[in-house]
Design an enzyme around this catalytic site. Structure first.
Site, PDB file in Angstrom:
ATOM      1  N   GLY A 161      10.400 -62.980  -0.799  1.00  0.00           N
ATOM      2  CA  GLY A 161       9.416 -62.140  -1.675  1.00  0.00           C
ATOM      3  C   GLY A 161       8.353 -61.435  -1.114  1.00  0.00           C
ATOM      4  N   SER A 162       8.816 -61.134   0.173  1.00  0.00           N
ATOM      5  CA  SER A 162       7.484 -60.422   1.092  1.00  0.00           C
ATOM      6  C   SER A 162       7.257 -58.958   0.399  1.00  0.00           C
ATOM      7  CB  SER A 162       7.874 -59.926   2.435  1.00  0.00           C
ATOM      8  OG  SER A 162       9.100 -59.382   2.343  1.00  0.00           O
ATOM      9  N   ASP A 199      11.383 -61.423  -8.762  1.00  0.00           N
ATOM     10  CA  ASP A 199      10.327 -61.306  -7.372  1.00  0.00           C
ATOM     11  C   ASP A 199       8.953 -61.049  -8.152  1.00  0.00           C
ATOM     12  OD1 ASP A 199      12.572 -62.055  -5.879  1.00  0.00           O
ATOM     13  OD2 ASP A 199      12.209 -60.777  -4.300  1.00  0.00           O
ATOM     14  N   ALA A 248       7.568 -57.919  -2.938  1.00  0.00           N
ATOM     15  CA  ALA A 248       6.807 -58.143  -4.162  1.00  0.00           C
ATOM     16  C   ALA A 248       5.562 -58.508  -3.784  1.00  0.00           C
ATOM     17  CB  ALA A 248       7.555 -58.899  -5.002  1.00  0.00           C
ATOM     18  N   ALA A 249       5.220 -59.345  -3.123  1.00  0.00           N
ATOM     19  CA  ALA A 249       3.984 -60.001  -2.755  1.00  0.00           C
ATOM     20  C   ALA A 249       3.116 -58.917  -2.105  1.00  0.00           C
ATOM     21  CB  ALA A 249       3.983 -61.294  -1.874  1.00  0.00           C
TER      22      ALA A 249
HETATM   23  O1  PMV Z   1      14.465 -60.016  -2.302  1.00  0.00           O
HETATM   24  P1  PMV Z   1      15.095 -61.308  -2.364  1.00  0.00           P
HETATM   25  O2  PMV Z   1      15.849 -61.493  -1.088  1.00  0.00           O
HETATM   26  O3  PMV Z   1      14.022 -62.070  -2.795  1.00  0.00           O
HETATM   27  O4  PMV Z   1      16.174 -61.030  -3.507  1.00  0.00           O
HETATM   28  C1  PMV Z   1      15.764 -60.761  -4.979  1.00  0.00           C
HETATM   29  C2  PMV Z   1      16.743 -61.494  -5.576  1.00  0.00           C
HETATM   30  C3  PMV Z   1      18.264 -60.765  -6.125  1.00  0.00           C
HETATM   31  O5  PMV Z   1      18.719 -61.389  -7.193  1.00  0.00           O
HETATM   32  C4  PMV Z   1      19.063 -60.581  -5.204  1.00  0.00           C
HETATM   33  C5  PMV Z   1      17.612 -59.226  -6.279  1.00  0.00           C
HETATM   34  C6  PMV Z   1      16.723 -59.149  -7.814  1.00  0.00           C
HETATM   35  O6  PMV Z   1      16.636 -57.888  -8.194  1.00  0.00           O
HETATM   36  O7  PMV Z   1      16.744 -60.067  -8.435  1.00  0.00           O
END
Ligand code: PMV
Length: 310
Positions: A101-102, A146, A104-105
């Site tokens: 989640g880097s 995320d 989004a964080a």
């Molecule tokens: O960005 P990550 O690696 O934390 O993955 C997000 C999760 C997914 O289901 C692959 C994409 C999403 O938008 O939910």
């Protein structure tokens, strides 16, 4: 000059990566000891970024800064602020592109810092929507999982853009191990989409079972049913392999952790590299962590029930 700051923690997806994009349930937990931090302050010059990845003028920022840049622009529009005369720094301990989640964080930290610099109080929904602007730039079809999971300080059950508190009682431990391999969320999400175009029925069945596993895991987590929970994690990994989002580096750590006594192991996040998450009895954690490290894991973290990591 006053400096405003913001911060957001990492997350680990326990169930529902990829299937969440198609409207199924996902389960995610906070990882409090990995964080992104941002600061915002006024300068006399043109808007600037400062980070370990890029330092320089905002308008010359390279493509990989497109998502943080979108976060800054979106929050400025929301609070009625000016880009010129502002600097933003961003950085932290969440490894990039490892499914923790880097992005989004980082976006959440930036949104908080810039909003605070303008004396604005954002509601949870406003903040979520602003982080989502950046997440869509980073990943295209971002489910919002995320954006929520890096914002709230408790385990969540997430579906169709809505998050609920997940009651969790777990005597086992969760171990997260980083393969050290960068996995692109954009690419992984796109691969699943195109696989589904070609084999709609088969892929939809896999995605639906991933959703069913997440729903059943909600009950396991509430009642400390760690053996069935581990079995569901192993099944989820098989299904994610069928979606072709695993990776040799993931398969290797999954095998190592299972042989060292883990009750269940799977990739976490988008895959194609990134991290694995393993469930274990508390007394086998040390053996598993050691085996993962010997197998070349770049880093490992152990989570307690509340999502705090040691
Ligand atoms: O960005 P990550 O690696 O934390 O993955 C997000 C999760 C997914 O289901 C692959 C994409 C999403 O938008 O939910």
């Amino acid at each position: 000059a006053p400096v405003a700051s913001g911060s957001a923690h990492a997350k680990v997806i326990l169930f529902g990566e990829h299937s969440v994009v198609y409207g199924h349930t996902a389960v995610a937990l906070p990882m409090f000891n990995l964080r992104m931090q941002a600061r915002a302050w006024r300068t006399a010059d043109a808007a600037r970024f400062e980070s370990a990845y890029y330092t320089g003028e905002f308008r010359h920022a390279p493509d990989f800064m497109a998502a943080p840049r979108a976060a800054v622009e979106a929050v400025l529009e929301q609070v009625g602020g000016q880009l010129d005369g502002m600097s933003v720094s961003v950085g932290g301990t969440i490894p990039l592109g490892r499914g923790l989640g880097s992005s989004a964080a980082a976006a959440g930290a930036i949104v908080d810092a810039v909003a605070r610099l303008h004396g604005a109080e954002l509601s949870e929904t406003e903040r979520f929507n602003l982080v989502q602007v950046a997440e869509r730039v980073a990943h295209g079809r971002a489910s919002g999982l995320d954006a929520y999971a890096t914002t709230v300080a408790h385990p969540i059950r997430f579906r169709n853009g809505l998050a609920a508190v997940l009651p969790m009682r777990l005597s086992g431990r969760l171990i997260v191990a980083d393969t050290g391999v960068h996995g692109s969320t954009w690419q992984a999400v796109e691969m699943v989409r195109s696989l589904r175009e070609r084999f709609r029925r088969r892929v939809d069945r896999v995605i639906e079972e991933l959703g069913t596993l997440a729903e059943a895991a909600v009950t396991d987590l509430a009642h400390n049913q760690i053996v069935p929970l581990g079995g569901r994690m192993n099944r989820a990994q098989e299904l994610l392999e069928q979606l072709k989002v695993s990776h040799p580096s993931i398969d290797r750590l999954v095998g190592v952790a299972r042989r060292a006594g883990a009750l269940g192991v799977k990739l976490t996040g988008a895959g194609l590299g990134g991290c694995v998450v393993a469930l274990a009895h508390a007394d086998s954690v040390d053996t598993i962590v050691q085996a993962l490290q010997e197998a070349g894991a770049a880093q490992t973290w152990t989570l307690t029930e509340a999502g705090a990591a040691a």
